[in-house]
Design a protein around this motif. Sequence first.
Motif, short mmCIF file in Angstrom:
data_model
loop_
_atom_site.label_atom_id
_atom_site.label_comp_id
_atom_site.label_asym_id
_atom_site.label_seq_id
_atom_site.Cartn_x
_atom_site.Cartn_y
_atom_site.Cartn_z
N LEU A 145 0.32 -2.62 -14.93
CA LEU A 145 -0.18 -3.58 -13.94
C LEU A 145 -1.70 -3.62 -13.92
N TYR A 146 -2.35 -2.47 -14.09
CA TYR A 146 -3.81 -2.48 -14.16
C TYR A 146 -4.29 -3.26 -15.38
N GLU A 147 -3.60 -3.10 -16.50
CA GLU A 147 -3.97 -3.84 -17.71
C GLU A 147 -3.76 -5.33 -17.52
N GLN A 148 -2.69 -5.71 -16.85
CA GLN A 148 -2.44 -7.12 -16.56
C GLN A 148 -3.55 -7.69 -15.69
N ARG A 183 7.47 14.61 -4.09
CA ARG A 183 7.40 13.66 -2.98
C ARG A 183 5.96 13.22 -2.73
N SER A 184 5.03 14.15 -2.83
CA SER A 184 3.62 13.81 -2.66
C SER A 184 3.19 12.79 -3.70
N ARG A 185 3.62 13.00 -4.95
CA ARG A 185 3.24 12.06 -6.02
C ARG A 185 3.88 10.70 -5.82
N LEU A 186 5.12 10.67 -5.29
CA LEU A 186 5.77 9.40 -5.02
C LEU A 186 5.03 8.62 -3.94
N TYR A 187 4.60 9.31 -2.89
CA TYR A 187 3.80 8.64 -1.86
C TYR A 187 2.49 8.11 -2.46
N ALA A 188 1.87 8.92 -3.32
CA ALA A 188 0.62 8.48 -3.95
C ALA A 188 0.84 7.25 -4.82
N LEU A 189 1.95 7.22 -5.56
CA LEU A 189 2.24 6.07 -6.40
C LEU A 189 2.56 4.84 -5.55
N ALA A 190 3.32 5.04 -4.48
CA ALA A 190 3.61 3.92 -3.59
C ALA A 190 2.32 3.35 -3.00
N ALA A 191 1.38 4.23 -2.65
CA ALA A 191 0.09 3.78 -2.14
C ALA A 191 -0.68 3.01 -3.20
N ALA A 192 -0.64 3.50 -4.45
CA ALA A 192 -1.36 2.83 -5.53
C ALA A 192 -0.76 1.46 -5.84
N PHE A 193 0.57 1.36 -5.83
CA PHE A 193 1.20 0.05 -6.04
C PHE A 193 0.86 -0.90 -4.88
N THR A 194 0.83 -0.36 -3.66
CA THR A 194 0.48 -1.19 -2.52
C THR A 194 -0.97 -1.66 -2.61
N ALA A 195 -1.86 -0.77 -3.07
CA ALA A 195 -3.25 -1.16 -3.27
C ALA A 195 -3.37 -2.24 -4.34
N THR A 196 -2.51 -2.20 -5.35
CA THR A 196 -2.51 -3.24 -6.37
C THR A 196 -2.10 -4.58 -5.79
N ALA A 197 -1.07 -4.58 -4.93
CA ALA A 197 -0.67 -5.81 -4.25
C ALA A 197 -1.79 -6.29 -3.32
#
Length: 428
Positions: A145-148, A183-197
Amino acid sequence: MARSRNQSLADWMNHHQVTAVELAELVNDAMEQFTGRRGAVSERTVFRWLSGENRWPQDRQRLALENVTGCPANRLGFVPRGRRPAPAPAPQEVPVHRRAFITAATGTAFAVTALNVAATPQRAAARPTVGLGDVQRLRARLTELYEQDDKKGGDADLEEQANIEIRRTLGLQQNGSATGRVRSRLYALAAAFTATALWAAVDSGRLADAQRYMEQAVTLAGLSGDGQVQHQTWRYAAMLADQRGRHADAIAAAEAAMLTAPHRRDPLYTSLSHARLALAAASAGDRSRALRALDRAASAYDRADLAQPRPVSMGFYTHGELHGLTGITHYRLGRAEEAEFHAHQCLAALSTDQRRNGAYYTAQAALAQLGQGDLEQATATAITVIPPPGTVSTGRVPRLLGTFTSALNMKAPGAAITRQWNERARAL
């Protein structure tokens, strides 16, 4: 013997988006899996591996590292001590421990399959295991997504894809069985995807939607405990507040980014924090604070180790990007000549695949030229980023060209160059 950086290990960490802290935790987890005692590998230990100071880890650490990466030590760039090192243990020498670790780390697909089989009530009540393999797949998707975004900019497609990944990540979080670290990494990834949106909404000019994403991203980043994603979220919050004209909020968000651990520990994050503060201060009219922040951003960048592994979200922040942000700050302060200089420095440093950023900073250069009264050069520069007829252009560039059109008509409303530009700009 002179040290040489362990580039093979650094490449593995970059490819899998694993930080030094995370690798240390994974190795310690692996050691606990096959010895019953948690290891004592620290971030400093990993840095010693990367720098070449420690060229051959201790036996337990080396075995755990091989389990984590799936690669023998020599492929990770380590060099055995002595002329005739003992061969690395073959996989069959530690079948139980290695299998146990890999199952714990990447066993989701097997667990989900088992759940789909008609089973006893006890089996049906089981929850799918979420492990490192799931985290790595989500990180790979985030990189895509970052590359896109680099190629196309933020649009509805990027936002929708980010939303799909948000739902997938939070689904794993809510429905899967995982360790606290996963779980911590999943929250971090969810935050990063949300920041992308969030970024896609900002780039498309939908600031109300972006505000909703920002509030969600702040919550998820806080739950993650991940300083790097917290830094990313606060700098996006600063950018959004700046776009909405809430300059005090933008300054406060930039200052919040400075409270995170990455800002304190990594000069590259320090530099980006100060660059974002400079933009907010310039918008608020605080000239002296903006210029001080620019000086600190440049000084911190000079101290940064650019070869250090970092999340993909920091990949955009190059020396060219620092020039670009510096140029925008100078333009907001009314220093058009300095703004044009930094815009050109930025454009010279961008890679060819950063088409979105190239168009954006070219438009910034045109605005800086217009600010100096060079109408013909400014319009010639701006024309290069007008999209071809028949194409749909979204994002900040068309809006920036709209700003250019307004400024040109205010500066020279009856000039022939203005009439010519207005005819060309109608394509937008």
